[in-house]
Design a protein around this motif. Sequence first.
Motif, PDB file in Angstrom:
ATOM      1  N   ALA A   1      27.658  58.363  88.206  1.00 11.22           N
ATOM      2  CA  ALA A   1      29.133  58.110  88.279  1.00 11.22           C
ATOM      3  C   ALA A   1      29.465  56.892  87.759  1.00 11.22           C
ATOM      4  CB  ALA A   1      29.671  58.462  89.749  1.00 11.22           C
ATOM      5  N   ASP A   2      30.727  56.946  87.029  1.00 21.02           N
ATOM      6  CA  ASP A   2      31.148  55.823  86.270  1.00 21.02           C
ATOM      7  C   ASP A   2      31.495  54.710  87.341  1.00 21.02           C
ATOM      8  OD1 ASP A   2      33.393  57.345  83.709  1.00 21.02           O
ATOM      9  OD2 ASP A   2      31.116  56.654  83.687  1.00 21.02           O
ATOM     10  N   SER A   3      31.823  55.254  88.358  1.00 18.03           N
ATOM     11  CA  SER A   3      32.190  54.352  89.596  1.00 18.03           C
ATOM     12  C   SER A   3      31.077  53.533  90.210  1.00 18.03           C
ATOM     13  CB  SER A   3      33.082  54.964  90.853  1.00 18.03           C
ATOM     14  OG  SER A   3      32.089  56.100  91.177  1.00 18.03           O
ATOM     15  N   VAL A   4      29.956  53.929  90.082  1.00 19.62           N
ATOM     16  CA  VAL A   4      28.930  53.145  90.424  1.00 19.62           C
ATOM     17  C   VAL A   4      27.925  52.444  89.398  1.00 19.62           C
ATOM     18  CG1 VAL A   4      28.950  54.609  92.642  1.00 19.62           C
ATOM     19  CG2 VAL A   4      27.143  55.049  90.741  1.00 19.62           C
ATOM     20  N   LYS A   5      28.259  52.766  88.038  1.00 20.99           N
ATOM     21  CA  LYS A   5      27.513  52.169  87.135  1.00 20.99           C
ATOM     22  C   LYS A   5      27.222  50.614  87.108  1.00 20.99           C
ATOM     23  CE  LYS A   5      27.856  55.974  83.715  1.00 20.99           C
ATOM     24  NZ  LYS A   5      28.328  56.265  82.242  1.00 20.99           N
ATOM     25  N   GLY A   6      25.992  50.104  87.057  1.00 22.74           N
ATOM     26  CA  GLY A   6      25.813  48.607  87.076  1.00 22.74           C
ATOM     27  C   GLY A   6      25.805  48.142  88.597  1.00 22.74           C
ATOM     28  N   ARG A   7      25.949  48.973  89.564  1.00 30.08           N
ATOM     29  CA  ARG A   7      25.858  48.584  90.870  1.00 30.08           C
ATOM     30  C   ARG A   7      24.955  49.350  91.792  1.00 30.08           C
ATOM     31  NH1 ARG A   7      29.936  49.174  94.395  1.00 30.08           N
ATOM     32  NH2 ARG A   7      30.954  51.179  93.554  1.00 30.08           N
ATOM     33  N   PHE A   8      24.693  50.692  91.433  1.00 30.18           N
ATOM     34  CA  PHE A   8      23.707  51.399  92.147  1.00 30.18           C
ATOM     35  C   PHE A   8      22.598  51.837  91.192  1.00 30.18           C
ATOM     36  CE2 PHE A   8      26.648  53.658  95.413  1.00 30.18           C
ATOM     37  CZ  PHE A   8      27.338  52.326  95.605  1.00 30.18           C
ATOM     38  N   THR A   9      21.380  51.993  91.584  1.00 28.04           N
ATOM     39  CA  THR A   9      20.149  52.400  90.808  1.00 28.04           C
ATOM     40  C   THR A   9      19.296  53.478  91.647  1.00 28.04           C
ATOM     41  OG1 THR A   9      19.887  50.171  90.039  1.00 28.04           O
ATOM     42  CG2 THR A   9      18.104  51.691  89.758  1.00 28.04           C
ATOM     43  N   ILE A  10      19.096  54.572  91.034  1.00 30.95           N
ATOM     44  CA  ILE A  10      18.212  55.612  91.555  1.00 30.95           C
ATOM     45  C   ILE A  10      16.774  55.364  91.123  1.00 30.95           C
ATOM     46  CG2 ILE A  10      18.903  57.370  89.828  1.00 30.95           C
ATOM     47  CD1 ILE A  10      18.808  59.490  92.019  1.00 30.95           C
ATOM     48  N   SER A  11      16.060  55.548  91.873  1.00 28.58           N
ATOM     49  CA  SER A  11      14.746  55.581  91.662  1.00 28.58           C
ATOM     50  C   SER A  11      13.655  56.478  92.607  1.00 28.58           C
ATOM     51  CB  SER A  11      13.925  54.156  91.843  1.00 28.58           C
ATOM     52  OG  SER A  11      14.141  53.829  92.979  1.00 28.58           O
ATOM     53  N   ARG A  12      12.454  57.067  91.933  1.00 22.82           N
ATOM     54  CA  ARG A  12      11.891  57.807  92.606  1.00 22.82           C
ATOM     55  C   ARG A  12      10.379  57.405  92.641  1.00 22.82           C
ATOM     56  NH1 ARG A  12      13.302  63.285  89.760  1.00 22.82           N
ATOM     57  NH2 ARG A  12      11.611  64.381  91.175  1.00 22.82           N
ATOM     58  N   ASP A  13       9.866  57.709  93.829  1.00 24.35           N
ATOM     59  CA  ASP A  13       8.042  57.758  93.704  1.00 24.35           C
ATOM     60  C   ASP A  13       7.658  59.155  94.300  1.00 24.35           C
ATOM     61  OD1 ASP A  13       5.499  57.329  94.767  1.00 24.35           O
ATOM     62  OD2 ASP A  13       5.939  55.295  95.668  1.00 24.35           O
ATOM     63  N   ASN A  14       7.247  59.905  93.293  1.00 21.32           N
ATOM     64  CA  ASN A  14       6.747  60.967  93.282  1.00 21.32           C
ATOM     65  C   ASN A  14       5.403  61.118  94.142  1.00 21.32           C
ATOM     66  OD1 ASN A  14       8.693  62.194  91.648  1.00 21.32           O
ATOM     67  ND2 ASN A  14       7.710  61.992  89.918  1.00 21.32           N
ATOM     68  N   ALA A  15       4.600  60.300  94.357  1.00 15.39           N
ATOM     69  CA  ALA A  15       3.543  60.062  94.862  1.00 15.39           C
ATOM     70  C   ALA A  15       3.857  60.181  96.578  1.00 15.39           C
ATOM     71  CB  ALA A  15       2.679  58.947  94.845  1.00 15.39           C
ATOM     72  N   LYS A  16       5.154  59.774  96.801  1.00 14.71           N
ATOM     73  CA  LYS A  16       5.556  59.771  98.335  1.00 14.71           C
ATOM     74  C   LYS A  16       6.582  60.654  98.420  1.00 14.71           C
ATOM     75  CE  LYS A  16       4.622  54.522  98.976  1.00 14.71           C
ATOM     76  NZ  LYS A  16       4.915  53.223  99.228  1.00 14.71           N
ATOM     77  N   ASN A  17       6.764  61.474  97.517  1.00 17.98           N
ATOM     78  CA  ASN A  17       7.852  62.394  97.745  1.00 17.98           C
ATOM     79  C   ASN A  17       9.046  61.826  98.044  1.00 17.98           C
ATOM     80  OD1 ASN A  17       5.941  64.474  96.971  1.00 17.98           O
ATOM     81  ND2 ASN A  17       6.421  65.754  98.909  1.00 17.98           N
ATOM     82  N   THR A  18       9.505  60.787  97.510  1.00 12.50           N
ATOM     83  CA  THR A  18      10.655  59.889  98.172  1.00 12.50           C
ATOM     84  C   THR A  18      11.603  59.654  96.889  1.00 12.50           C
ATOM     85  OG1 THR A  18       9.519  59.051  99.909  1.00 12.50           O
ATOM     86  CG2 THR A  18      11.491  57.911  99.375  1.00 12.50           C
ATOM     87  N   VAL A  19      12.990  59.449  97.096  1.00 14.03           N
ATOM     88  CA  VAL A  19      14.032  59.127  96.002  1.00 14.03           C
ATOM     89  C   VAL A  19      14.621  58.268  96.948  1.00 14.03           C
ATOM     90  CG1 VAL A  19      15.532  60.966  96.587  1.00 14.03           C
ATOM     91  CG2 VAL A  19      15.521  59.705  94.202  1.00 14.03           C
ATOM     92  N   TYR A  20      15.148  57.115  96.133  1.00 13.02           N
ATOM     93  CA  TYR A  20      15.783  55.997  96.458  1.00 13.02           C
ATOM     94  C   TYR A  20      17.277  55.631  96.041  1.00 13.02           C
ATOM     95  CZ  TYR A  20      10.954  54.890  98.193  1.00 13.02           C
ATOM     96  OH  TYR A  20       9.832  54.996  98.800  1.00 13.02           O
ATOM     97  N   LEU A  21      18.144  55.134  96.674  1.00 12.51           N
ATOM     98  CA  LEU A  21      19.310  54.673  95.854  1.00 12.51           C
ATOM     99  C   LEU A  21      19.735  53.360  96.276  1.00 12.51           C
ATOM    100  CD1 LEU A  21      21.748  55.644  94.234  1.00 12.51           C
ATOM    101  CD2 LEU A  21      22.904  56.104  96.370  1.00 12.51           C
ATOM    102  N   GLN A  22      19.404  52.315  95.370  1.00 16.28           N
ATOM    103  CA  GLN A  22      19.670  51.030  95.645  1.00 16.28           C
ATOM    104  C   GLN A  22      21.062  50.709  95.500  1.00 16.28           C
ATOM    105  OE1 GLN A  22      17.706  48.449  96.852  1.00 16.28           O
ATOM    106  NE2 GLN A  22      19.571  47.182  97.014  1.00 16.28           N
ATOM    107  N   MET A  23      22.066  50.375  96.464  1.00 13.11           N
ATOM    108  CA  MET A  23      23.390  50.129  96.221  1.00 13.11           C
ATOM    109  C   MET A  23      23.780  48.436  96.367  1.00 13.11           C
ATOM    110  SD  MET A  23      24.735  53.497  98.322  1.00 13.11           S
ATOM    111  CE  MET A  23      24.046  52.835 100.017  1.00 13.11           C
ATOM    112  N   ASN A  24      24.122  48.138  95.394  1.00 13.55           N
ATOM    113  CA  ASN A  24      24.501  46.630  95.464  1.00 13.55           C
ATOM    114  C   ASN A  24      26.018  46.548  95.163  1.00 13.55           C
ATOM    115  OD1 ASN A  24      21.743  46.044  95.774  1.00 13.55           O
ATOM    116  ND2 ASN A  24      21.379  45.854  93.303  1.00 13.55           N
ATOM    117  N   SER A  25      26.576  45.199  95.516  1.00 14.63           N
ATOM    118  CA  SER A  25      27.814  44.735  95.343  1.00 14.63           C
ATOM    119  C   SER A  25      28.911  45.987  95.985  1.00 14.63           C
ATOM    120  CB  SER A  25      28.341  44.656  93.728  1.00 14.63           C
ATOM    121  OG  SER A  25      27.527  43.611  93.469  1.00 14.63           O
ATOM    122  N   LEU A  26      28.739  46.429  97.317  1.00 13.48           N
ATOM    123  CA  LEU A  26      29.191  47.542  97.943  1.00 13.48           C
ATOM    124  C   LEU A  26      30.827  47.128  97.960  1.00 13.48           C
ATOM    125  CD1 LEU A  26      26.364  48.606 100.136  1.00 13.48           C
ATOM    126  CD2 LEU A  26      27.654  50.198  98.639  1.00 13.48           C
TER     127      LEU A  26
END
Length: 115
Positions: free
Chosen positions: A60-85
């Motif tokens: 979303a435009d409102s979070v670009k540059g601040r949030f990062t989505i990533s995934r680890d398929n081996a662990k069946n896990t997705v992450y959302l790193q949220m900075n500058s909240l």
Amino acid sequence: QVQLVESGGGLVQPGGSLRLSCAGSGNAFSMYVMGWYRQAPGKQRELVAISDSGGSTNYADSVKGRFTISRDNAKNTVYLQMNSLKPEDTAVYYCDATYGPLHYWGQGIQVTVSS
């Protein structure tokens, strides 16, 4: 059937960071489009970030540059790193898994940004 469990939410001061995790059960996790959505009080649920099965991401435009989505398929896990909240990031955050017509939601986790 896929079950999703979010963790990592809580209270943080403006400018701070949090990392949300979403652990999924079941097979073929790598095939799913994984997304993070959020819903603030009195507002509709909105897309925050998605990661498709090929690793492409969108935000979303409102979070670009601040949030990062990533995934680890081996662990069946997705992450959302949220900075500058910001206070306007306060919402219940939901993890979503989609594969064709199949669609699953986590139970949601509260993120509050306040001093």
